[in-house]
Write an enzyme that holds these catalytic residues in place. Structure first.
Site, mmCIF file in Angstrom:
data_model
loop_
_atom_site.group_PDB
_atom_site.id
_atom_site.type_symbol
_atom_site.label_atom_id
_atom_site.label_comp_id
_atom_site.label_asym_id
_atom_site.label_seq_id
_atom_site.Cartn_x
_atom_site.Cartn_y
_atom_site.Cartn_z
ATOM 1 N N ASN A 219 0.852 -1.199 0.000
ATOM 2 C CA ASN A 219 0.000 0.000 0.000
ATOM 3 C C ASN A 219 0.881 1.240 0.000
ATOM 4 O O ASN A 219 2.103 1.143 0.012
ATOM 5 C CB ASN A 219 -0.956 -0.041 1.202
ATOM 6 C CG ASN A 219 -0.200 -0.068 2.521
ATOM 7 O OD1 ASN A 219 0.497 0.880 2.862
ATOM 8 N ND2 ASN A 219 -0.317 -1.177 3.253
ATOM 9 N N ILE A 316 -1.566 -7.365 14.438
ATOM 10 C CA ILE A 316 -0.412 -7.185 15.333
ATOM 11 C C ILE A 316 -0.816 -6.385 16.570
ATOM 12 O O ILE A 316 -0.471 -6.732 17.695
ATOM 13 C CB ILE A 316 0.744 -6.489 14.578
ATOM 14 C CG1 ILE A 316 1.115 -7.328 13.347
ATOM 15 C CG2 ILE A 316 1.953 -6.294 15.482
ATOM 16 C CD1 ILE A 316 2.028 -6.631 12.367
#
Ligand code: C5P
Length: 409
Positions: A219, A316
């Site tokens: 991205n 995460i």
């Protein structure tokens, strides 16, 4: 030399058992004259040289002597006492006290306080020259100095000179004026670095999820905001590990950068950087990765383009926020939203289990603009809108807010 200003500073003075204990009386007087407050812990040995009454009269507080003393524990418990201080000073620091501190022994109030404190410790050693130069004592001093962060003990003295026992050499306790100066210097240094001794892990940038050896999914995250945060935390004294996806940015000064590509690598690097006090997860982690990455370059084929099967990447931030012995005391996530910022940020806060979310309304933002308008949402329900400012300023404000959080805890 200018007198240090210790206004409103709190010193916990541990007085060990040595002839130099009489100098602790003068030290208390000097600290109070400089505006500081002193509370005293007196060891059994120390009480052989100075009386609790003199120490109490000079400090203006009762002197603490016993670990298990119900009357003393109800006014201020020994753990509370060890946290109350801005700085713990051991004067005189005897070979025995140094040995206990170096080896994590806690068998009386002084040694327990030294283990329990979350503040810097300054020791003023005082002992016979042969004792001071003994390799066992020197090894303990080296060990204490080498502990990481605020656990690393600082020293003042000992001075060279004639000793009470008639021998000559290093071992005399530093003079009270020199100890006062060392206290002033240490506190001034800590004030400018309020996160000294704290560890932080920061994620930044995009992740890159391979399709085959030459292609991948990624991205447009530049990593700028995360790098600025890592840099701002380090500037306040934190020991920062920056786990970074592929970016074009140089590593900020004073920060340890760990380069990763995939979300799985990022997760492993973050967990390897724990334990930490602070986690700031600002990376734009790819939501999916390719299931079954091709080992060779996928060729164009007459049958048409390949179909990519995607699987979800681990979250995460949620993993770091999960309760456990390595959960950082403060976990911060980011939420870029195009609508309903508050509701979405709050939902994300509770879904991921973090403590703060930096919410960013990107609905009318040009992607990649320099300016950034954020709202800080806390688990306690606060919403703090911050002024529109650069990413560097957002990072600075966040680092200051983190420092304040730890100060008031
Ligand atoms: O769910 P969403 O991607 O919007 O959440 C953004 C926050 O979660 C950011 O702090 C981002 O760094 C973190 N995150 C993460 N791992 C993921 C996805 C997002 O740490 N797989």
């Amino acid at each position: 030399m200018a007198q240090p200003d210790l206004s409103a500073r709190k010193i916990l003075l541990i007085v060990g058992g040595g002839i130099a204990a009489y100098k602790a009386l003068e030290l208390i007087r000097l600290i109070r004259k400089a505006g500081g407050e002193v509370r005293v812990v007196l060891t059994t040995g120390g009480a052989e040289f100075v009386t609790p009454l003199s120490l109490a009269a000079l400090s203006g507080h009762p002197v603490r002597q016993a670990l298990f003393a119900p009357d003393e524990e109800t006014t201020m418990g020994h753990i509370e006492l060890s946290r109350w201080a801005d700085l713990v000073v051991v004067a005189p620091a005897t070979a025995g006290l140094i040995a206990k501190a170096a080896n994590g022994m806690a068998d009386d109030l002084a040694s327990t306080t030294l283990l329990a404190t979350d503040k810097r410790v300054l020791m003023a050693p005082a002992m016979n020259v042969r004792m001071w130069t003994h390799p066992a004592v020197q090894a303990n001093v080296e060990r204490l100095s080498g502990f990481e962060g605020f656990h690393g003990v600082r020293w003042v003295g000992p001075d060279d000179g004639e000793m009470a026992c008639g021998e000559y050499g290093p071992g005399r306790m530093a003079e009270p004026a020199a100890i006062l100066q060392a206290i002033g210097d240490l506190l001034a240094g800590e004030a400018a670095r309020p996160l000294a001794g704290r560890r932080a892990v920061v994620t930044a940038g995009p992740t890159f999820e391979p399709i085959d050896p030459v292609r991948g999914l990624t991205n447009r995250s530049s990593g700028k905001q995360g790098y600025a945060i890592a840099s701002a935390l380090a500037a306040l004294g934190a020991e920062v590990t920056l786990v970074s996806g592929p970016t074009a940015l140089p590593a900020p000064v004073g920060v340890t950068r760990v380069d990763v590509e995939t979300a799985a690598q990022m997760k492993a690097a973050v967990h390897a950087a724990l334990p930490a006090d602070i986690a700031v997860m600002s990376a734009a982690v790819a939501d999916w990765r390719v299931d079954g990455v091709a080992s060779g370059k996928i060729k164009k084929a007459p049958g048409g383009p390949p179909t990519l099967a995607l699987i979800e990447n681990p979250d995460i931030l949620a993993g770091v926020s999960a309760p456990g012995s390595h959960r950082p005391a403060l976990v911060i996530g980011f939420a870029a939203e195009t609508a309903d910022l508050e509701a979405n940020a709050r939902a994300k806060l509770s879904r991921k289990g973090c403590d703060w979310i930096v919410g960013n309304d990107v609905s009318d933002d040009v992607f990649g603009a320099e300016g950034n308008q954020v709202i800080l949402f806390t688990r306690e329900g606060q919403a703090e809108p911050w002024p529109r400012q650069s990413k560097t300023e957002v990072a600075r404000q966040l680092a200051d807010r983190v420092a304040r959080h730890f100060e008031t805890r």
